[in-house]
Scaffold this motif. Structure first.
Motif, short mmCIF file in Angstrom:
data_model
loop_
_atom_site.label_atom_id
_atom_site.label_comp_id
_atom_site.label_asym_id
_atom_site.label_seq_id
_atom_site.Cartn_x
_atom_site.Cartn_y
_atom_site.Cartn_z
N ARG A 95 0.83 -1.20 0.00
CA ARG A 95 0.00 0.00 0.00
C ARG A 95 0.87 1.26 0.00
O ARG A 95 0.58 2.23 -0.70
CB ARG A 95 -0.94 0.01 1.20
N ARG A 96 1.94 1.22 0.79
CA ARG A 96 2.82 2.39 0.89
C ARG A 96 3.52 2.67 -0.44
O ARG A 96 3.66 3.83 -0.85
CB ARG A 96 3.86 2.18 1.98
N GLN A 119 1.40 0.07 -10.66
CA GLN A 119 2.58 -0.67 -11.11
C GLN A 119 3.70 -0.62 -10.06
O GLN A 119 4.40 -1.61 -9.85
CB GLN A 119 3.07 -0.12 -12.44
N PHE A 120 3.86 0.51 -9.39
CA PHE A 120 4.87 0.59 -8.34
C PHE A 120 4.49 -0.29 -7.15
O PHE A 120 5.35 -0.92 -6.53
CB PHE A 120 5.06 2.05 -7.91
N ALA A 121 3.20 -0.35 -6.84
CA ALA A 121 2.75 -1.27 -5.79
C ALA A 121 3.04 -2.71 -6.19
O ALA A 121 3.42 -3.54 -5.35
CB ALA A 121 1.25 -1.07 -5.54
N ALA A 122 2.88 -3.02 -7.48
CA ALA A 122 3.12 -4.38 -7.96
C ALA A 122 4.60 -4.75 -7.83
O ALA A 122 4.93 -5.91 -7.52
CB ALA A 122 2.67 -4.50 -9.41
N ASP A 175 3.17 6.17 -2.14
CA ASP A 175 4.36 6.99 -2.40
C ASP A 175 4.44 7.39 -3.87
O ASP A 175 4.87 8.51 -4.19
CB ASP A 175 5.62 6.22 -2.01
N ALA A 176 4.04 6.50 -4.75
CA ALA A 176 4.05 6.84 -6.17
C ALA A 176 3.07 7.98 -6.46
O ALA A 176 3.39 8.92 -7.21
CB ALA A 176 3.70 5.61 -7.01
N TRP A 177 1.90 7.92 -5.87
CA TRP A 177 0.94 9.03 -6.02
C TRP A 177 1.54 10.33 -5.48
O TRP A 177 1.52 11.37 -6.15
CB TRP A 177 -0.35 8.71 -5.25
N LEU A 178 2.07 10.29 -4.26
CA LEU A 178 2.53 11.50 -3.59
C LEU A 178 3.76 12.11 -4.24
O LEU A 178 3.99 13.32 -4.16
CB LEU A 178 2.80 11.20 -2.12
N SER A 179 4.56 11.27 -4.90
CA SER A 179 5.74 11.78 -5.58
C SER A 179 5.47 12.19 -7.02
O SER A 179 6.39 12.57 -7.75
CB SER A 179 6.87 10.75 -5.54
N GLY A 180 4.22 12.10 -7.43
CA GLY A 180 3.84 12.57 -8.76
C GLY A 180 4.08 11.58 -9.88
O GLY A 180 4.18 11.98 -11.05
#
Length: 379
Positions: free
Chosen positions: A46-47, A269-272, A51-56
């Motif tokens: 989840r993090r 994709q980053f979560a994956a 983090d991918a969302w929050l870092s743009g």
């Protein structure tokens, strides 16, 4: 008003979804009909997405997926599946659902036929109709322990047959195919020059048998393999899977992927990546939970004299209720929902071969599972 395309108008719906919709209208129903893991997605996964969302990280990616994810998939396939491919053979998709649809779209033309397991996952048949193709069921019968009769498959082949779909571990049956069976299917496909599409969504959940990827036995590039994070990591709503193509499909898949989705959403994709490269202990814990649920369910059904198929994979229990369903398990499942407050999937939602059987998901809360099974009619 113009009419919709006839092949869409004639596409069958999902018998599982039908039961679920009825159940959702009745608060308090015990829902055992849907294949939804009971676990939560673990915090590191989840993090990574957050983090991918929050870092743009919200721009387009390459059609096939971010390089880190494709590399992680290539490494996972080599390590776990004995399948050795390049990143260009791996295409990140919107769950296994899109991967299945794209594999079928690449190999089937209107009017073509595809051999699908019966009983088998509903999307196999629905996809064929959506593509103006014809699904032809190959029987998985209880008198063969729900294993295919490879010698009899040839009788189903016509000049329009283009592919065969293999699903091991099986949804809905919970059965698996061993290496000899898969080798036999490959030999059959070779004799008739067919593509093979392999659904391996439940690969991480096998019981006392190894999982074998049919692509690991493929010597002439005819296998498309479908995988997903949904069941393994409880990421059903995240919608990340992948399609592994035979070698040489890069140019084709660039066009197909661009026309369908462009790319899978970037934070997912980053979560994956974290799911595949992080700790796998949550997967082992989930498997132990499902195994314990099966043991408890089996003890209850044995005590009540209700017959079932002992699963060797996935997290389903295939239960014989022919003594109660009077030849129409679909109608019986609706009555059971209204009268007993329990939603189960009727076997005919997965093909005519499911008559008299039901599918129950073992991934739910143990107390709910046993409460629901306890309301099934005994012989």
């Amino acid at each position: 008003m113009p009419e919709i395309a006839p092949h869409i108008a004639g596409m069958p719906g999902s018998g599982v979804r039908h039961i679920l919709e009825l159940a959702l209208q009745r608060p308090g129903t015990i829902i055992l009909a849907v294949g939804e893991p009971g676990e939560a997605v673990v915090e590191p996964i989840r993090r990574a997405g957050a983090d991918a969302w929050l870092s743009g990280q919200t721009r387009y990616t390459a059609n096939g997926g971010i390089p880190a994810l494709r590399r992680a998939i290539v490494e996972k396939l080599a390590r776990d599946n004995a399948v050795h491919v390049d990143s260009d053979d791996v295409w990140v998709t919107v769950g296994a659902t899109q991967a299945l649809h794209q594999a079928m779209a690449v190999v089937l033309s209107p009017g073509d036929e595809v051999l699908v397991p019966d009983p088998g996952y509903t999307t196999f048949t629905m996809n064929a109709h959506m593509l103006s193709a014809r699904p032809v069921g190959y029987p998985l019968d209880p008198d063969r322990a729900f294993q295919p009769d490879i010698a009899g498959l040839g009788a189903l082949v016509t000049e329009r047959t283009r592919a065969i779909i293999v699903n091991s571990p099986s949804n809905p049956l919970g059965s698996t195919f061993d290496e000899d069976t898969l080798a036999g299917i490959l030999a059959f496909a070779r004799r008739h020059d067919l593509w093979v599409i392999s659904d391996e969504v439940y690969e991480q959940f096998t019981w006392d048998v190894p999982h074998v990827s049919i692509a690991s036995l493929d010597e002439d590039d005819r296998v498309f393999s479908v995988f997903s994070l949904s069941k393994t990591y409880a990421m059903t709503g995240v919608r990340v899977g992948w399609l592994v193509t035979p070698a040489g499909f890069r140019d084709t898949m660039l066009r197909v992927q661009e026309s369908a989705i462009s790319c899978v959403n970037t934070p997912a994709q980053f979560a994956a990546v974290e799911a595949l490269t992080g700790s796998q202990q949550p997967v082992a814990d989930a498997a132990a939970h499902y195994r314990a649920n099966f043991a408890a369910a089996a003890a209850l059904l044995d005590a009540r004299g209700i017959r079932y198929l002992t699963p060797t994979g996935a997290f389903y229990l295939w239960i014989d209720l022919s003594h109660a369903t009077a030849g129409d398990v679909g109608a019986w499942a609706e009555r059971f929902l209204y009268q007993e407050g329990v939603a189960v999937a009727p076997g005919t939602a997965f093909g005519a071969g499911g008559e008299g059987w039901i599918r129950v998901c073992l991934a739910s809360d143990a107390a709910e599972l046993l409460a629901g099974l306890g309301r099934l009619p005994a012989p």
